[in-house]
Design an enzyme around this catalytic site. Sequence first.
Site, PDB file in Angstrom:
ATOM      1  N   HIS A 239       0.852  -1.192   0.000  1.00  0.00           N
ATOM      2  CA  HIS A 239       0.000   0.000   0.000  1.00  0.00           C
ATOM      3  C   HIS A 239       0.889   1.244   0.000  1.00  0.00           C
ATOM      4  CE1 HIS A 239      -3.512   2.410   2.041  1.00  0.00           C
ATOM      5  NE2 HIS A 239      -2.904   3.091   1.107  1.00  0.00           N
TER       6      HIS A 239
ATOM      7  N   GLU B 212       0.530   7.894  -3.858  1.00  0.00           N
ATOM      8  CA  GLU B 212       1.393   7.565  -2.714  1.00  0.00           C
ATOM      9  C   GLU B 212       2.604   8.494  -2.670  1.00  0.00           C
ATOM     10  OE1 GLU B 212       0.956   5.296  -0.105  1.00  0.00           O
ATOM     11  OE2 GLU B 212      -1.069   5.416  -0.884  1.00  0.00           O
TER      12      GLU B 212
ATOM     13  N   HIS C 200       2.989  10.726   0.520  1.00  0.00           N
ATOM     14  CA  HIS C 200       3.966  10.202   1.483  1.00  0.00           C
ATOM     15  C   HIS C 200       5.422  10.284   1.012  1.00  0.00           C
ATOM     16  CE1 HIS C 200       0.591   8.430   3.722  1.00  0.00           C
ATOM     17  NE2 HIS C 200       0.134   7.991   2.573  1.00  0.00           N
TER      18      HIS C 200
END
Length: 237
Positions: free
Chosen positions: A53, A118, A122
């Site tokens: 993930h 992502e 992040h």
Amino acid sequence: MQRHLLVAAVLATLSLLVSGQTDFFYKLSLQWPPSVCGPSQCGSPIPRTFTIHGLWPQFVTNDRPVPPYNPTTNKCTNVTPTAPGQILVPLKPIQDQLNELWPSLLKQTTNVAFWRHEWEKHGMCSDYPDKPHDYFTAALDLTTTYNPLEGTEVKPRQDPYKAIEIREAIKAKLGKYPEISCGKVSNTIQLKEIRLCFERAKPPVVLRDCPTKYSNQCSDDDNQVKFPPATSEVLEF
Ligand code: AMP
């Protein structure tokens, strides 16, 4: 003299507080596809191994995600971070591995869109703001190194496990505690993600205990958590 000591102590405490606030560790979140995929949400075949993930910088002080890069409100780096729209070229050499280990499971989202999300959320405030290739490689390397339940007694099956059995199996295998994240399908709690935590380093390699034991639909050692076999979602949903 005493005043000097007091000032020194206050300054030391302040600097600790400040460094603590900006210091983070990395959380690698691995998904169990059969638990993520609701009815006809995912393409087929649904992977039968844990997939990535994300690799998330999390504050040490409160285990919250480091917020996404923003040039005015969160300029977390001195270099110019790679924009999400620019990551595909640097990712070309590892794209096959990303397709296999970090796929979008959801039909409505392409792999590239998932990676961009992502990265934006992040990656840009990680230790690799202008090196998407190295950031994604770090996640791939950790994932191929640590397969948290492989070789343990905890295997996909119809009968649920107690949440603590899953945590303890991983602790026994890896020496550090994971975070277990669950979903719920018609009143059944399912193992959705296993999260492994790593000390901040470039690349992250040293495991540490995750500060949070359980998240989302599980909260307690005694929760009954199903680790569904790959085919069971057909019957479940
Ligand atoms: P994050 O922002 O990293 O917390 O991820 C949450 C977002 O990622 C949500 O919009 C999810 O729908 C999406 N997401 C999570 N896992 C997947 C996956 N395997 N494939 C596609 N999208 C995903």
